[in-house]
Each structure stands twice: as C-alpha cells, then as structure tokens.
Write an enzyme that holds these catalytic residues in place. Structure first.
Site, PDB file in Angstrom:
ATOM      1  N   ARG A 142      12.506  -0.994   5.334  1.00  0.00           N
ATOM      2  CA  ARG A 142      11.215  -0.828   4.652  1.00  0.00           C
ATOM      3  C   ARG A 142      10.469   0.345   5.295  1.00  0.00           C
ATOM      4  O   ARG A 142       9.366   0.212   5.798  1.00  0.00           O
ATOM      5  CB  ARG A 142      10.386  -2.117   4.769  1.00  0.00           C
TER       6      ARG A 142
ATOM      7  N   SER B 281      11.014  -4.146  -3.147  1.00  0.00           N
ATOM      8  CA  SER B 281       9.591  -3.978  -3.474  1.00  0.00           C
ATOM      9  C   SER B 281       9.371  -3.757  -4.963  1.00  0.00           C
ATOM     10  O   SER B 281       8.471  -4.350  -5.551  1.00  0.00           O
ATOM     11  CB  SER B 281       8.999  -2.789  -2.709  1.00  0.00           C
TER      12      SER B 281
HETATM   13  P1  NAD Z   1       8.691 -11.135   2.054  1.00  0.00           P
HETATM   14  O1  NAD Z   1       9.157 -11.209   0.653  1.00  0.00           O
HETATM   15  O2  NAD Z   1       9.670 -11.108   3.158  1.00  0.00           O
HETATM   16  O3  NAD Z   1       7.697 -12.365   2.336  1.00  0.00           O
HETATM   17  C1  NAD Z   1       6.543 -12.544   1.562  1.00  0.00           C
HETATM   18  C2  NAD Z   1       5.348 -12.789   2.441  1.00  0.00           C
HETATM   19  O4  NAD Z   1       5.409 -14.128   2.937  1.00  0.00           O
HETATM   20  C3  NAD Z   1       5.219 -11.894   3.659  1.00  0.00           C
HETATM   21  O5  NAD Z   1       3.993 -11.216   3.602  1.00  0.00           O
HETATM   22  C4  NAD Z   1       5.269 -12.885   4.834  1.00  0.00           C
HETATM   23  O6  NAD Z   1       4.428 -12.494   5.904  1.00  0.00           O
HETATM   24  C5  NAD Z   1       4.771 -14.138   4.177  1.00  0.00           C
HETATM   25  N1  NAD Z   1       5.052 -15.389   4.895  1.00  0.00           N
HETATM   26  C6  NAD Z   1       6.153 -15.774   5.593  1.00  0.00           C
HETATM   27  N2  NAD Z   1       5.999 -17.011   6.085  1.00  0.00           N
HETATM   28  C7  NAD Z   1       4.778 -17.454   5.664  1.00  0.00           C
HETATM   29  C8  NAD Z   1       4.050 -18.652   5.819  1.00  0.00           C
HETATM   30  N3  NAD Z   1       4.520 -19.668   6.535  1.00  0.00           N
HETATM   31  N4  NAD Z   1       2.836 -18.732   5.237  1.00  0.00           N
HETATM   32  C9  NAD Z   1       2.317 -17.720   4.529  1.00  0.00           C
HETATM   33  N5  NAD Z   1       2.956 -16.553   4.341  1.00  0.00           N
HETATM   34  C10 NAD Z   1       4.169 -16.420   4.901  1.00  0.00           C
HETATM   35  O7  NAD Z   1       7.703  -9.923   2.221  1.00  0.00           O
HETATM   36  P2  NAD Z   1       7.792  -8.476   1.581  1.00  0.00           P
HETATM   37  O8  NAD Z   1       6.942  -8.416   0.421  1.00  0.00           O
HETATM   38  O9  NAD Z   1       9.223  -8.129   1.444  1.00  0.00           O
HETATM   39  O10 NAD Z   1       7.160  -7.622   2.769  1.00  0.00           O
HETATM   40  C11 NAD Z   1       7.659  -7.753   4.096  1.00  0.00           C
HETATM   41  C12 NAD Z   1       7.126  -6.651   4.969  1.00  0.00           C
HETATM   42  O11 NAD Z   1       7.665  -5.398   4.617  1.00  0.00           O
HETATM   43  C13 NAD Z   1       5.620  -6.455   4.915  1.00  0.00           C
HETATM   44  O12 NAD Z   1       5.188  -6.088   6.206  1.00  0.00           O
HETATM   45  C14 NAD Z   1       5.444  -5.293   4.012  1.00  0.00           C
HETATM   46  O13 NAD Z   1       4.212  -4.611   4.222  1.00  0.00           O
HETATM   47  C15 NAD Z   1       6.597  -4.460   4.461  1.00  0.00           C
HETATM   48  N6  NAD Z   1       6.985  -3.499   3.463  1.00  0.00           N
HETATM   49  C16 NAD Z   1       7.059  -2.196   3.858  1.00  0.00           C
HETATM   50  C17 NAD Z   1       7.427  -1.239   2.940  1.00  0.00           C
HETATM   51  C18 NAD Z   1       7.525   0.191   3.344  1.00  0.00           C
HETATM   52  O14 NAD Z   1       7.045   0.559   4.392  1.00  0.00           O
HETATM   53  N7  NAD Z   1       8.159   1.018   2.573  1.00  0.00           N
HETATM   54  C19 NAD Z   1       7.738  -1.595   1.644  1.00  0.00           C
HETATM   55  C20 NAD Z   1       7.651  -2.946   1.284  1.00  0.00           C
HETATM   56  C21 NAD Z   1       7.276  -3.897   2.216  1.00  0.00           C
END
Ligand code: NAD
Length: 382
Positions: free
Chosen positions: A125, A136
């Site tokens: 990511r 994403s």
């Molecule tokens: P994900 O699908 O892995 O999880 C969804 C969300 O659930 C996350 O925000 C996580 O913190 C949350 N979560 C986990 N356990 C939980 C709990 N017990 N209670 C409440 N919430 C809980 O997440 P994602 O959308 O794939 O994103 C993961 C990370 O990757 C984030 O930090 C996001 O900002 C980052 N990201 C970065 C980029 C980039 O830099 N290009 C792109 C996409 C996502």
C-alpha cells in the site's frame, strides 16, 4: 508476449463473477505496450462489454483452453481453476486475486508448475503502487454498495425531512472499521443525509472520519498500533472485550451498522455478537462486509440476509455484481497500470525483478519456489 484475459464466471467457484480484468480501453493500451491480447469469449459480458468491442480494440477472441495454452501472461479477476492448471505454460505469469493465505493448495500447485504468480492482494500500500492497488479500488466501490443495500432494506429514509406532515429525523449509521471501504461507506451515508458515527482501532483515522462529516467514537483500548504497512494489529482478548462493551450503546442506537474490519492475512475479528444484535431495534439493518471470510457479525451468512431478533443482517457476498461496470473499469485500470510499470518498453517482456519492492512483495511463486517469506511462514503455521 501474449496476454490472455479469462472469463472468470466460467470457473464454477466464481460463477456469479461479473467483473473482467480488461476493458477495450486497457486492451488498446496493452497493445501499444507491444503485447498481443486475446480474450476468452464472453469475458466482458457481465460488465456489458461485447466480444466485438474487444475485437475492435485489437484483441482476438478464443476459447479458454487455447488462450491459456498459448499465453505468457494470464489475467484473472480471481484465480485459476484446477482445469486451467494443466493448460498453463511453464513460466507463465498468472495475475489475479489469488487469496494466498487461504488458497494454499492452489498456490503450491502453481509453484510446482514453475508458474510466476502475482497476487493482487500482496501489492504493497505504497504511494508508487497506488495506481495498481485493486484492494483499494474495489473496497471503495464495496463501501458504496453496502450503504445502498442497507438503505434499500431499511424501512426508513436516510435524510432528515421537514414537511407539513411532520419531521423525519435523519437515520443513524454506525460504521465500524474506517479503512478504504469504511471511509467510502461514511461518505456515501453522509451524501444521503444520514448522521454518521464511526470507529476504528487505528486512532489515526479519526481525522479522516471527521473530514467526511462523520463523528469518531472514542474508545480507550490502550496501545493498539498498526503494522509497518498501515494495517491494524490483532487486539488482545482484554482489548477485544473492551471494544465490544464500549460499542454496545452506539450499536443499539443505530438504524444501520456497517462492519468492515479486516486483519491482513488473518480471520476478521468478531465485532457484534448475538447479545448485541438483540439490543438493536426491530427493522434495523447490519451489513457485514467480512461475511465471506469468517464474519464481523455472529450468524452472518455471505450473500444472504438473515433476520436475528428482528434485525436484518446482510452478509456481503458478491457485492461487485451491483456495480460491475465500474468495478471492471477500476480493476482493468489497476492491471493495465501494473503491466505498464513492469513490461519493458523495448523488449515487450514482463521483467521479474525481485529488487523491485512491489514485485518482491506481490510475486508469491516463481521458478518453483514460494517466494514470499510471510506466506511461507503462514503455510508452516508460524
Ligand atoms: P482493511 O480492509 O485491512 O481493514 C479495514 C479497517 O478495519 C482498517 O481500517 C482496520 O484498522 C480496521 N479494523 C481492524 N480491526 C478492527 C477492529 N477490531 N475494530 C474496528 N476496526 C478494525 O483496511 P484497508 O482499507 O485495506 O486499509 C489498510 C491500511 O492501508 C490503512 O492504513 C490504509 O490507510 C492503508 N492504505 C494505504 C494506501 C496507500 O498508501 N496507497 C492505499 C490503501 C490503504
């Protein structure tokens, strides 16, 4: 190099898949890169793309077996079927959502056949990889779909309405897990006029929730942290219980609860149990985005709506079928961006370079090895 785009829906495991790994626009771009593109017949049908449109873009259309036998690169939305394996060339490159943590037998077979497997879920990511980040692009659309499904199942409207007949209060939406999907669910519910509350164990997202007009529920769980890639860490048993208790009154007060919590490479955490469901008002709706991989909500079933104590629990299944055209456009762009990044413009070859951070993480089988350390450890049970 020859690229083949499969019709994922022909694999019985993914019979309801409507997405495709290419569009006529990306086919033209791939041809400009020097690639020869072939598409399986009807590959675009679920996204309203005809074989003729692919042909007009410069692709040829053929059967699955012939296409795979001849291809150097095979593009999936999901992953190969057993029948595909016997047709894959040694050293072919397979790209798709390979579900590496849970599809160990398939990954091992691909490795034994010396296939190079690039698993979309493993793309880091990072800022550089953003244009290839299908997790994403797809989660963003899933966030929208979840709100639409909940709104269609709720016996209330979402916005406030002041009319001579009376005032309707805005619906209350609680989103648990504010990653990509959760943030889009918050934005969509706000656009529809709901009052939105959200929670995530990564406190850093509070600001993002507020910038979308949502309120962030504060729960003091102590140190929760995140991995170096920005993913949530698993909570301790004590933290899990604390979260369940602290969320109860917000859940009981909501018209819609949307859960999106995931833990990279692990089963998702359970966030709502039957006891909490019983506290919700009849007619309210819960959407569990994690239903397919184990569930955030006790009793949810992927692809089905079950009623528990008068609460409709929607287990998210094949969400992309409702937005197949956009989901295909975004996924096809991600794949095209990936090929544009790694196909050498002079030789037209896909260059497998393990010094590249994106390939080092996302290529999981190559030359007969499972070449991702995290995955090897996972398969060994570490
Ligand atoms: P994900 O699908 O892995 O999880 C969804 C969300 O659930 C996350 O925000 C996580 O913190 C949350 N979560 C986990 N356990 C939980 C709990 N017990 N209670 C409440 N919430 C809980 O997440 P994602 O959308 O794939 O994103 C993961 C990370 O990757 C984030 O930090 C996001 O900002 C980052 N990201 C970065 C980029 C980039 O830099 N290009 C792109 C996409 C996502």
């Amino acid at each position: 190099m020859k690229v083949f785009i499969v019709n994922d829906a022909k694999n019985t495991d993914f019979a309801t898949e409507k997405r495709c790994a290419a569009t006529p626009i990306t086919v033209k771009k791939l041809i400009r890169l020097g690639l020869e593109v072939t598409v399986e017949s009807n590959a675009g049908a679920g996204s309203s793309i005809t074989d003729d449109e692919f042909k007009e873009a410069g692709a040829s259309v053929t059967t699955r077996a012939k296409g795979i036998k001849e291809a150097d690169i095979v593009l999936y939305v999901n992953r190969p079927s057993d029948a595909d394996l016997k047709n894959l060339k040694e050293k072919a490159i397979v790209i798709g959502h390979c579900d590496p943590f849970f599809a160990q037998p398939l990954i091992e077979k691909l490795s034994e056949q010396k296939v190079t497997t690039l698993s979309i879920e493993m793309i880091p990511r990072s800022t550089r990889a953003q244009k290839m980040d299908a997790l994403s692009s797809q989660a963003n659309l899933a966030g929208y779909v979840m709100v639409m499904q909940a709104a269609n199942s709720l016996p209330n409207i979402l916005p406030m309405m002041m009319t001579p007949s009376g005032t309707i209060k805005p619906a209350k939406v609680f989103v648990i897990g504010a990653g990509v999907a959760g943030l889009q669910a918050i934005a969509t519910a706000k656009r529809l006029g709901a009052s939105v509350l959200a929670y995530d164990t990564r406190a850093v997202v509070a600001e993002q929730v507020e910038s979308l007009g949502g309120k962030f529920l504060k729960i003091d769980l102590g140190e929760t942290g995140q991995t170096k890639d920005g993913y949530a860490k698993e909570l301790t048993d004590e933290q899990k219980q604390k979260q369940l208790d602290a969320q109860k009154s917000a859940i009981a007060d909501s018209d819609i609860v949307i859960t999106t919590a995931q833990l990279f490479g692990r089963k998702p955490p359970q966030l709502i149990n039957k006891e909490t469901l019983a506290m919700m008002k009849p007619g309210t709706v819960v959407v569990d985005m994690a239903a397919q991989s184990g569930g955030n909500v006790e009793g949810s079933v992927a692809g089905e709506t079950v009623t528990v104590d008068g609460v409709k629990v929607i287990g998210l299944g094949n969400w992309s079928q409702y937005v197949a055209k956009n989901a295909t456009e975004m996924y096809a762009n991600n794949i095209c961006n990936l090929l544009e990044e790694f196909v050498n413009k002079e030789t037209g070859d896909f260059e497998v370079d393990f010094d590249d951070e994106i390939l080092a993480q996302s290529i999981i089988t190559h030359g007969g090895d499972i070449c991702n350390q995290m995955l090897r450890n996972h398969y060994k049970g570490d």
